[in-house]
Design a protein around this motif. Sequence first.
Motif, short mmCIF file in Angstrom:
data_model
loop_
_atom_site.label_atom_id
_atom_site.label_comp_id
_atom_site.label_asym_id
_atom_site.label_seq_id
_atom_site.Cartn_x
_atom_site.Cartn_y
_atom_site.Cartn_z
N THR A 251 28.71 -13.29 55.89
CA THR A 251 28.55 -14.65 56.37
C THR A 251 29.89 -15.36 56.30
OG1 THR A 251 28.03 -15.50 54.15
CG2 THR A 251 26.16 -14.82 55.54
N MET A 252 30.02 -16.36 57.15
CA MET A 252 31.17 -17.25 57.12
C MET A 252 30.60 -18.66 56.98
SD MET A 252 34.00 -18.10 60.08
CE MET A 252 32.81 -18.92 61.13
N SER A 253 31.13 -19.43 56.05
CA SER A 253 30.65 -20.79 55.86
C SER A 253 31.82 -21.70 55.55
CB SER A 253 29.62 -20.84 54.72
OG SER A 253 30.19 -20.39 53.50
N ARG A 254 31.58 -22.98 55.72
CA ARG A 254 32.54 -24.01 55.32
C ARG A 254 31.91 -24.67 54.11
NH1 ARG A 254 36.04 -26.86 58.74
NH2 ARG A 254 37.25 -28.31 57.52
N GLU A 255 32.59 -24.59 52.97
CA GLU A 255 32.02 -25.13 51.74
C GLU A 255 33.13 -25.54 50.78
OE1 GLU A 255 30.49 -21.69 49.04
OE2 GLU A 255 30.00 -21.13 51.11
N ASP B 253 34.24 -11.54 48.85
CA ASP B 253 34.03 -12.97 48.61
C ASP B 253 35.42 -13.60 48.54
OD1 ASP B 253 33.29 -15.53 47.92
OD2 ASP B 253 32.15 -14.94 46.14
N PRO C 220 33.83 -27.89 60.87
CA PRO C 220 33.72 -26.44 61.05
C PRO C 220 33.02 -26.10 62.35
CG PRO C 220 32.20 -27.22 59.34
CD PRO C 220 33.02 -28.39 59.78
N PRO C 221 33.37 -24.99 62.93
CA PRO C 221 34.39 -24.03 62.48
C PRO C 221 35.74 -24.26 63.14
CG PRO C 221 33.14 -23.05 64.26
CD PRO C 221 32.59 -24.45 64.05
N ILE D 105 37.11 -22.25 54.10
CA ILE D 105 36.38 -21.29 54.92
C ILE D 105 36.10 -20.13 53.97
CG2 ILE D 105 36.53 -19.62 56.82
CD1 ILE D 105 36.49 -22.33 57.97
N ARG D 106 34.83 -19.75 53.86
CA ARG D 106 34.48 -18.68 52.92
C ARG D 106 33.80 -17.54 53.64
NH1 ARG D 106 31.46 -19.78 47.18
NH2 ARG D 106 32.15 -17.85 46.14
N ARG E 66 31.77 -13.97 52.85
CA ARG E 66 31.09 -13.16 51.84
C ARG E 66 30.32 -12.06 52.53
NH1 ARG E 66 27.64 -17.48 48.43
NH2 ARG E 66 29.34 -18.75 47.67
N ASP F 240 37.94 -27.89 49.98
CA ASP F 240 37.25 -27.48 51.19
C ASP F 240 37.82 -26.14 51.62
OD1 ASP F 240 35.67 -29.74 51.32
OD2 ASP F 240 37.06 -30.82 52.63
#
Length: 178
Positions: free
Chosen positions: A39-43, A163, A15-16, A51-52, A54, A49
């Motif tokens: 927020t943007m996260s890799r989880e 989300d 990421p990213p 890209i999220r 929220r 896997d």
Amino acid sequence: MIDAPEVIDDLRFDPPMAVTGNGWTLISDRVMGGVSSGTMSRETVGARDAIRMRGGVSLENNGGFLQVALDLGDAGGEVDARQWEGIRLDVFGNGQTYNLHLRTSDIRRPWVSYRQSFRAPPEWKTVFLPFAKFTPHRTDQALNIAGLRRLGIVAIGRDFEADIAIADIRFYAANEPI
């Protein structure tokens, strides 16, 4: 301009970074004075896997959006997607409606796009978004799929908690079963 490869991002890179060689970015209405934040996260979401994105979308102060965006071509260039029927994405969300926005080389203003809505249920689902069903926003120009530059997954237009997770995004062919 290059022909658009099938895979836009399957999350195989750290990421990213996406398969396109470009990085995902989080954009909020704060760039124009709004108060939405996210927020943007890799989880890992639902064993995949992803890209999220929220956050809280707020209409206060003329705002109202959160977006994760990805440039499609090299160095901000364009891709030719005429060989494809549309874009498909694997989504997992909170049951809310989101948009996929497309930008082309024909448009320069950030508020101009081509849009299509979809629902992100609380389990993984593949959503198919045909190019023919994108609607122009703040332009009279038809969608030019020979000059695609950017896409965005967008939470927009109402006060709500966003989300949404994306595990795979790619172009699909006309003969692919939907």
